[in-house]
Design an enzyme around this catalytic site. Sequence first.
Site, PDB file in Angstrom:
ATOM      1  CE  LYS A   4      -3.762   2.558   0.571  1.00 19.56           C
ATOM      2  NZ  LYS A   4      -3.438   3.736   1.320  1.00 19.56           N
TER       3      LYS A   4
ATOM      4  CD  GLU B 237      -2.761   8.193  -3.953  1.00 15.93           C
ATOM      5  OE1 GLU B 237      -3.085   7.035  -3.628  1.00 15.93           O
ATOM      6  OE2 GLU B 237      -2.903   9.164  -3.179  1.00 15.93           O
TER       7      GLU B 237
END
Lengths: 339, 339, 339, 339
Positions: free
Chosen positions: C188, C195
Amino acid sequence: MQLGMVGLGRMGANIVRRIAKDGHTAVVFDMNADAVKELEGEGAIGATSMEDFVAKLEKPRVAWVMIPAGITGRVIDQLAELLEPGDIIIDGGNSRYHEDIKRAKALKPKGIHYIDIGTSGGVFGLKRGFCLMIGGENEQVAHLDPILKSIAPGIGEVERTPGREGEPSTSEQGYLHCGPAGAGHFVKMVHNGIEYGAMAAYAEGMNILHKANIGSREAGEFSAEETPLEQPELYQYDIDLKEVTEVWRRGSVVASWLLDLTAAALYSDPTLDSYGGRVSDSGEGRWTIDAAIDEGVPVPVLAASLFQRFSSRGESLYADKVLSAMRKAFGGHHELPHK
Amino acid sequence: MQLGMVGLGRMGANIVRRIAKDGHTAVVFDMNADAVKELEGEGAIGATSMEDFVAKLEKPRVAWVMIPAGITGRVIDQLAELLEPGDIIIDGGNSRYHEDIKRAKALKPKGIHYIDIGTSGGVFGLKRGFCLMIGGENEQVAHLDPILKSIAPGIGEVERTPGREGEPSTSEQGYLHCGPAGAGHFVKMVHNGIEYGAMAAYAEGMNILHKANIGSREAGEFSAEETPLEQPELYQYDIDLKEVTEVWRRGSVVASWLLDLTAAALYSDPTLDSYGGRVSDSGEGRWTIDAAIDEGVPVPVLAASLFQRFSSRGESLYADKVLSAMRKAFGGHHELPHK
Amino acid sequence: MQLGMVGLGRMGANIVRRIAKDGHTAVVFDMNADAVKELEGEGAIGATSMEDFVAKLEKPRVAWVMIPAGITGRVIDQLAELLEPGDIIIDGGNSRYHEDIKRAKALKPKGIHYIDIGTSGGVFGLKRGFCLMIGGENEQVAHLDPILKSIAPGIGEVERTPGREGEPSTSEQGYLHCGPAGAGHFVKMVHNGIEYGAMAAYAEGMNILHKANIGSREAGEFSAEETPLEQPELYQYDIDLKEVTEVWRRGSVVASWLLDLTAAALYSDPTLDSYGGRVSDSGEGRWTIDAAIDEGVPVPVLAASLFQRFSSRGESLYADKVLSAMRKAFGGHHELPHK
Amino acid sequence: MQLGMVGLGRMGANIVRRIAKDGHTAVVFDMNADAVKELEGEGAIGATSMEDFVAKLEKPRVAWVMIPAGITGRVIDQLAELLEPGDIIIDGGNSRYHEDIKRAKALKPKGIHYIDIGTSGGVFGLKRGFCLMIGGENEQVAHLDPILKSIAPGIGEVERTPGREGEPSTSEQGYLHCGPAGAGHFVKMVHNGIEYGAMAAYAEGMNILHKANIGSREAGEFSAEETPLEQPELYQYDIDLKEVTEVWRRGSVVASWLLDLTAAALYSDPTLDSYGGRVSDSGEGRWTIDAAIDEGVPVPVLAASLFQRFSSRGESLYADKVLSAMRKAFGGHHELPHK
């Protein structure tokens, strides 16, 4: 004044030699008995074991540890077992300042003082003196002043900063008490981070000059991967890099010691064929970025210079293959492995 | 409506095929007679020369040029000699928008209209449709609408942007009149600049995952150039990249078409051994940075992604050797060439 | 199956709602009694204290902790006091994976199992499902499968990756067991690093398009700090960004969920005047760079995107002043503070 | 020897003064009659118009043009109208080397020789001498040698590069014939590119030191945008930057003239409050990146330093707003504009 030195590599030995010039004495120890013998031949008191080393030091003992960062912790622990309240341990190596903070705290209950010294100067230190960045308690740093002054370069021929007057500060003599435990290695760490960035700035500029004749290549000499030049007439220069770096040494804005070294390297090997270009990074460059991130300080230049070192060692290969794979997938271009 | 197509590579041929589905007709020409023959077999009108091509087109003629950027200018000049006032030339290739501005200006006195179309979609365009970014005069772009609509993807299954209602805009159907001459290629150029940056973001992330088990290496497996890990226990993961890219395709913030392609590439070649990782850059990525610099717009990410492609092809080697030379000079570390 | 949820913020509450759709039940607790009440109204079993929460859970208990990273450690310690061997604690928040490794190790002697789940999906998770990246022991992750499947997006309308056949893998359903303790948060973390990079790629490209009309400015409109354009005729475009982002959504290489969101944001506020542009960074972006540095992986793009966020908050100001000071010193240019 | 100087700003006037010290004479012209008068007072021959200037020069005339790059072309055209075959025009300003190549070519048929000289030294040039990077034909550069030698710093007190012996080269005296037309400005351009990168390296490092006490802030002093420190005890240093820059001037690897200037600036204004930090960029930094991109040379550090200057002037704001808009869209975090 007397200094104990554990670790007689180039740096440790040269520090002993520099203080000897000013009449200070040294007790020296190294796992390598020959290194001890060599300095004994130059007047130092040799020790045969850590116990012997501690025994031969005058109180309060000053033990400078100058060994690879990986084993510094262990040696300091060993020393701490043998020392007494009031003694001083100096870590003059390349420890991360985090360690300094921990060690100073751990040694405090024993009454042992801990000083961290970041040392710059490399192979020129014996002649030029070592630039010292010091962390620790005021009283102990003051106590060490005579020795620090001898190790440091002194005011030398460097022009005085406008506005500075009177008795030169220690900073003008090349050594500085930067703050409490860890401050010396912290400042040295940032120093090396800057070093990486400045080195990369020169290196990238050299590369542009080096390829300034790309326009003279025949179209057939371009690989399929390269975009042909729109205006080849703009890239027809054969720049002599050893002369360019020499001319910049005088009067230019980019004059620096790093440039002096680059000019010398290019003079002795104009093609740089004797160098591999797989560039190592010691911890400091990495820790500098870590610290900047903790502080929320943007360091695009320092980080780019670190990452370029990683790339120089082939560490971007997997990422590059991911790009090749994507390009194949959407564009049909297959960048094949070399045979 | 009728479209003329010069250049029957994958892109040109597939555009002809897409419009044929909607009942439009095409006159096609290519230096490669086989390519012409193949499309004749699918219903297109083949031409044997540029003159024949122009002769077979209905007036006002619409001539789409879809050939490598390097020869586009020459072909457009040739076409312009044969065309008449009111005719339209479309450059659907990868020209720099600077050229569009010049060409539109040069053709204006002849009454020939010039349209530039940036075309994205790659090998999937035939099936998905091509995303079209268009520059040129309003009247001519409007005239071409039936054909543009056929080439573009259409509104498809992509969810409608919240707030948009009524008749879908052309942008919702995948084509957009971006502005006067050059605007199409300008927007396409920036599109590709973004593409480079986004691709690099995934590639760098993949590389971190790929090396997540570095802590399990024995100390002896590290080269002298590498800094040993302070906490090897933090890097003991064997991450399955083909599964990670797959899981991110659903519900995650980084879901994208590029990710879809990466997941597919990793599924068919989990080690990426079939890729070389010497990554080409077409002109657009470079021109994007040039434009940003002209505008004074900071583009650290887009530029870094371009430079990484250069480095992937060995273009940093000279700079890296300069670094090795400096390190040797001040620190005595000699990074040797490979044998 | 039954799930316990501690922390009923948007993410926690929506996870409870998603599993309820599939007939799973939940025991819920939050310091905010209203939040508990709200979910009771939707069918969950509310708890009034941590003790009550643990008492109401069926054995082996499954306690999902979904609270800010800063207090997660404390709450997990509190839970661990109340749980029994065989019970499972899930940290679904944004902890650093370092913590997971420590916690799993600390809980092991008590027989309590620890699972870390990185959760992506944001405000859309309730509807789209949450993409789950999971770290922990095989047996416990398998035990949680029914609940994980309900929380995840499922295979949905995303096209299947070419080559994948038969029963869909969990990754195709939007959840993945990535490895032992910490692996979920590790993946993550890298996801968020990517991102940041991808977001910056779009943002920089938007900025270039936004300033594409800079050539139409009068010379007098340039500040003294700006270099006038050599060719103003190249920058005369008024690009409609809300349409450009819309057209890229179909058929282009940069189509993505982030682009969908950008198109929507620009449609509702074309000038972006409602946004400040002081961009926060959560820990993941920072930790990603730290991890890359530990691994020796070059991440120029990911790092540049992080640093740009720092700069957006004014964190480069001191560095910029140093530059002003240098420029004044060697060039005589005095860049003054704003009044 | 006689030199004509058009443009009596600081650089032009100081060059005239430097050659006067060695007994050379000068004919001077400037639109500002007072500037002419001032140098007449110091022994130069003043001219009242371009025609007068040309008339007063001995043949072959040597006309050095030292004016802003924006008007250099026009003045050179004007001069070329008045000069005769065999005369020499020198552009000593900051023209892009592209212009030099064009001008040299345009003047060739007239028999007028064109020399480009990149000049570094800034406000210190009068005292230290100017570092000269020269492009043009061999014969004319040789002809100018007496004047160039006077303008340049000379060998001075800079230590000789190891291995260099005998009569000092011109590079050792601070001037270098780098190649044909444009080579001087090309090398100067790269010089400035390096300057940007090196400046940024120092500036970023200073910023890290400047924020080294961030750990002493109370939690409440952090804005919502900032990530709280995991280990505040690591950032408790109050580093005295004026002393750190001073200590690095002696014996350290980062000693340089830029560092000397920084130390002086910090000594006179330790807080740097008199500087605004909106950092200008002249053309050279931009052109360096353009050239690197043309050559396919990766310059992550030089580019990052340029982009940081853009950002320092607020040019990233729109991109930052795009990020804010995305974050709002997927995470619900609304970064609002300042009131």
